[in-house]
Design an enzyme around this catalytic site. Structure first.
Site, PDB file in Angstrom:
ATOM      1  N   HIS A 180       0.822  -1.220   0.000  1.00  0.00           N
ATOM      2  CA  HIS A 180       0.000   0.000   0.000  1.00  0.00           C
ATOM      3  C   HIS A 180       0.854   1.268   0.000  1.00  0.00           C
ATOM      4  O   HIS A 180       0.341   2.357  -0.280  1.00  0.00           O
ATOM      5  CB  HIS A 180      -0.917   0.047   1.234  1.00  0.00           C
ATOM      6  CG  HIS A 180      -1.960  -1.025   1.253  1.00  0.00           C
ATOM      7  ND1 HIS A 180      -2.816  -1.230   0.204  1.00  0.00           N
ATOM      8  CD2 HIS A 180      -2.279  -1.953   2.190  1.00  0.00           C
ATOM      9  CE1 HIS A 180      -3.626  -2.242   0.495  1.00  0.00           C
ATOM     10  NE2 HIS A 180      -3.313  -2.705   1.691  1.00  0.00           N
ATOM     11  N   ASP A 220      -2.415 -10.609  -2.127  1.00  0.00           N
ATOM     12  CA  ASP A 220      -2.981 -10.054  -0.892  1.00  0.00           C
ATOM     13  C   ASP A 220      -4.439  -9.691  -1.178  1.00  0.00           C
ATOM     14  O   ASP A 220      -4.786  -9.303  -2.293  1.00  0.00           O
ATOM     15  CB  ASP A 220      -2.179  -8.807  -0.494  1.00  0.00           C
ATOM     16  CG  ASP A 220      -2.596  -8.230   0.857  1.00  0.00           C
ATOM     17  OD1 ASP A 220      -1.852  -8.432   1.836  1.00  0.00           O
ATOM     18  OD2 ASP A 220      -3.655  -7.574   0.924  1.00  0.00           O
ATOM     19  N   HIS A 222      -6.067  -7.240  -0.401  1.00  0.00           N
ATOM     20  CA  HIS A 222      -6.240  -5.818  -0.707  1.00  0.00           C
ATOM     21  C   HIS A 222      -5.510  -5.451  -1.990  1.00  0.00           C
ATOM     22  O   HIS A 222      -4.505  -6.070  -2.339  1.00  0.00           O
ATOM     23  CB  HIS A 222      -5.681  -4.962   0.442  1.00  0.00           C
ATOM     24  CG  HIS A 222      -6.301  -5.242   1.769  1.00  0.00           C
ATOM     25  ND1 HIS A 222      -5.710  -6.075   2.713  1.00  0.00           N
ATOM     26  CD2 HIS A 222      -7.467  -4.817   2.315  1.00  0.00           C
ATOM     27  CE1 HIS A 222      -6.494  -6.134   3.792  1.00  0.00           C
ATOM     28  NE2 HIS A 222      -7.565  -5.388   3.573  1.00  0.00           N
ATOM     29  N   ASP A 313      -3.989 -12.644   3.550  1.00  0.00           N
ATOM     30  CA  ASP A 313      -5.246 -12.220   4.155  1.00  0.00           C
ATOM     31  C   ASP A 313      -6.473 -12.576   3.320  1.00  0.00           C
ATOM     32  O   ASP A 313      -7.595 -12.257   3.706  1.00  0.00           O
ATOM     33  CB  ASP A 313      -5.238 -10.724   4.518  1.00  0.00           C
ATOM     34  CG  ASP A 313      -4.608  -9.857   3.457  1.00  0.00           C
ATOM     35  OD1 ASP A 313      -4.386 -10.352   2.333  1.00  0.00           O
ATOM     36  OD2 ASP A 313      -4.339  -8.671   3.745  1.00  0.00           O
TER      37      ASP A 313
HETATM   38  N1  Q9C Z   1     -11.613   1.540   7.916  1.00  0.00           N
HETATM   39  C1  Q9C Z   1      -2.384  -5.032   4.342  1.00  0.00           C
HETATM   40  O1  Q9C Z   1      -3.018  -6.068   4.293  1.00  0.00           O
HETATM   41  N2  Q9C Z   1      -7.893  -1.310   7.072  1.00  0.00           N
HETATM   42  N3  Q9C Z   1      -2.941  -3.894   4.726  1.00  0.00           N
HETATM   43  C2  Q9C Z   1      -8.321  -0.054   7.547  1.00  0.00           C
HETATM   44  C3  Q9C Z   1     -10.206   1.405   7.947  1.00  0.00           C
HETATM   45  C4  Q9C Z   1      -6.551  -1.292   6.624  1.00  0.00           C
HETATM   46  C5  Q9C Z   1      -4.330  -3.870   5.100  1.00  0.00           C
HETATM   47  C6  Q9C Z   1      -9.793  -0.014   7.737  1.00  0.00           C
HETATM   48  C7  Q9C Z   1      -6.158  -2.580   5.998  1.00  0.00           C
HETATM   49  C8  Q9C Z   1      -4.743  -2.543   5.527  1.00  0.00           C
HETATM   50  C9  Q9C Z   1      -0.959  -4.989   3.997  1.00  0.00           C
HETATM   51 ZN    ZN Z   2      -3.920  -7.002   2.757  1.00  0.00          ZN
END
Ligand code: Q9C
Ligand code: ZN
Length: 625
Positions: A180, A220, A222, A313
């Site tokens: 990210h 991943d 995301h 994940d």
């Molecule tokens: N509403 C990785 O898996 N979530 N990052 C935030 C805010 C963040 C995931 C939720 C998720 C980040 C590397």
């Molecule tokens: Zn992730």
């Protein structure tokens, strides 16, 4: 739907069945989700697989000790798992390295590098907290800088050794994750974009290694927004990301993860997003994206090395991801990538927040890199119906750049039905050895003997209510909220109309997710007894090596009756059960029965309806009459 069993003296058989009328052919046409990719171990030279783990990366943690999914134990449990399995001992374990600023600055601004560098040194906690609070999903503490430098540097190091040929492949077990992180911004638990730094290092700093084309695969859950942006206009890097998107509502939200984002300028066509519209995707969905997008494109692109943004994940059990990829699924995805680049693959950990899931998934992957015999398993047979439109849209959007995507997917492929629930009913006493979880044992104890059902009785419901059964399904179909609708009434996403629920609305007595030893015979298109349609049987004791994740619901036979009625649009307030109770009873009385000898007859057939119906869900007629 066939609650029946074939007890025999030395071999308990749990019979399961489901409608599988098109299952037999599906295995051939859909990319063989059941295939075994056994690697021949004997006579092979052991591949050199590098590993980097460094406890120092555990020092990055929340400043005041609150819980956070991106926790130090993530990499500890992976490392411990590899050691306990005796796998790390067969790998080349390298020391970690700090990234050099000039390498970080290949993809990050000087300001960003300086920010991360100075987080730990001079500033106090409150200063760090202030910086973190201005960022999206970031915490910082005194260990953050060093961990970030080690994470990026370690991925660079593994990538360098693999590119040089000193290693065949490798896995950098690092945190904080990276994908990210953007050029000038930390976000989503990521400080430096570890994989992007490594890719840029190979391309720009090490022309001597001859790496001209890099495939980055980001599995991943995301979207890898940072990596996408860094190589947006760069045709040397093909970025492929498969992720939950949900029309831009899933993290990191927005349009970046859309399939229309294909890159720009010389990089046009070198960015591929596969955006799921829903959670719950599993092995079959991912493998469909592999078979029908990634693998054909990778073949055309012909990369020199593969960098894998290996977040776990999307794994089953992950608290953030909500998907259902199994360790077996990961191992097959990775195995399919091994056909390229002579297996030069650099894995870097990204997300993954269920400690057990990420440890098991990591182990499965390292075993693939080592070319061990692939772990046994099987996946749900079919992708979600909603998966095909996504895959088709991606193919259409990108086929101008990748001719192998141009063909229409066959009607047959995309119209495969998702697999039906599998029904398990067991009777007979049985051996209990080799059943550490006790589940097979428990199932074996569920007996319908002593519950004589009276076929003439009008109190059939009372009779059926005495009998417990296990209703088992592969994950994606009868996911819990949906199943509960059939019991308790209601309507969730994916149900065309509201369910009335069972007459007995009490919740399942138990709900268990289990990796279950099983063997499925999806082999029949026709049986004398059941006519057209496939059947499936499991024999948990005879095939302990075959494992699958199934969700098991303990309900009564009455509830099961009502589930079947609803699935097949039959009335609940009938004066007889959907089962042929006589058949059920006679099955019970036989000592050893061939599976074919046992059958439950559905009601439409009892009333003389011989035509095969086309129930959308449970084609009960597939195995009756
Ligand atoms: N509403 C990785 O898996 N979530 N990052 C935030 C805010 C963040 C995931 C939720 C998720 C980040 C590397
Ligand atoms: Zn992730």
């Amino acid at each position: 739907m066939d609650p029946s069993s074939s007890p025999s003296s030395d071999n308990k058989t749990v019979v399961t069945s489901s409608h599988l009328s098109d299952m037999a052919t599906a295995g051939q046409s859909s990319g063989k989700y059941y295939e075994n990719l056994d690697a021949e171990v004997a006579g092979k030279i052991q591949r050199k697989v590098g590993l980097i783990y460094d406890e120092t990366m555990c020092k990055h943690d929340t400043p005041d000790g609150e819980d956070h999914p991106e926790c130090p134990d993530r990499i500890r449990v992976i490392w411990e798992k590899l050691q306990l399995a005796g796998v790390s001992q067969r790998c080349v374990v390298l020391g970690s390295s700090k990234a050099e600023d000039k390498h970080l600055q290949l993809v990050h601004t000087k300001d960003h590098v300086n920010l991360v560098k100075t987080i730990s040194t001079k500033q106090k906690d409150y200063r760090r907290n202030k910086i973190a609070s201005q960022l999206n999903s970031i915490y910082l503490n005194g260990g953050s800088s060093e961990a970030a430098y080690l994470a990026a540097g370690s991925v660079v190091k593994v990538a360098e050794k693999v590119a040089e040929g000193e290693l065949d492949s490798g896995f950098a077990i690092v945190r904080p994750p990276g994908h990210h992180a953007e050029t000038d911004e930390a976000m989503g638990f990521c400080l430096f974009n570890n994989v992007a730094v490594a890719a840029s290092y190979l391309l720009n700093e090490r022309p001597d290694l001859g790496v001209k084309k890099i495939l980055i695969v980001d599995w991943d859950v995301h979207h890898g927004n940072g990596t996408q942006k860094m190589f947006w206009k760069d045709p040397r890097v093909l970025f492929f990301s498969v992720h939950r998107h949900e029309y831009g509502s899933f993290y990191p939200s927005g349009d970046d993860g859309d399939y229309n984002m294909v890159g720009e300028g010389p990089g046009e066509g070198f960015n591929i997003n596969v955006p799921w519209d829903q959670g719950r995707c599993g092995d079959a969905d991912y493998l469909a994206a592999w078979d029908h997008i990634l693998i054909p494109v990778a073949r055309e692109f012909n990369p020199d090395i593969i960098l894998l943004s290996a977040g776990f994940d999307a794994a089953i059990g992950d608290p953030l991801g909500g998907c259902r990829v199994t360790p077996y699924g990961y191992s097959v995805m990775l195995k399919k990538l091994m056909e390229f680049t002579h297996g030069k693959i650099v894995m870097a950990l990204e997300g993954g927040y269920n400690l057990d899931s990420i440890a098991k998934s990591s182990l499965a992957c390292v075993q693939v890199l080592l070319e061990d015999k692939i772990i046994q398993g099987s996946s749900e047979a079919y992708p979600f119906e909603s998966t095909w439109p996504v895959i088709q849209a991606v193919r259409k959007r990108l086929c101008a750049y990748w001719p192998s995507l141009a063909d229409e997917l066959s009607w047959k492929l995309i119209n495969q039905k998702i697999p039906n629930p599998i029904i398990l009913i067991s009777s007979s006493d049985s051996e209990t050895e080799d059943d550490p979880h006790g589940l097979v044992y428990q199932i074996s104890k569920l007996s319908i003997e002593n519950h004589q059902v009276d076929t003439a009785s009008t109190s059939w419901r009372a009779d059926l209510a005495k009998v417990d059964i296990w209703y088992a399904s592969f994950g994606s179909n009868m996911w819990k909220p949906r199943f509960l609708c059939y019991i308790q009434g209601g309507q969730v996403d994916g149900l065309k109309k509201a369910c009335v629920g069972s007459m007995d609305k009490s919740p399942p007595k138990e709900i268990v997710w289990e990796t279950f030893p099983h063997r499925l015979f999806f082999g029949r298109e026709y049986t004398a007894r059941w006519g057209v349609g496939g059947v499936a049987f499991t024999n948990p004791l005879a095939n302990l090596n075959d494992q699958t994740q199934m969700c098991l619901y303990r309900i009564t036979l009455e509830q099961f009756n009502d589930v079947l009625c609803q699935e097949n649009a039959l009335n609940l307030d009938s004066d007889s059960a959907i089962f042929d109770l006589a058949a059920l009873q006679s099955a019970e009385n036989q000592i050893s029965i061939l599976p074919e000898a046992v059958s439950l007859v559905c009601k439409c057939c009892l009333v003389g309806e011989k035509r095969r119906h086309s129930h959308t869900y449970n084609d009960l007629h597939a195995f009756c009459c």
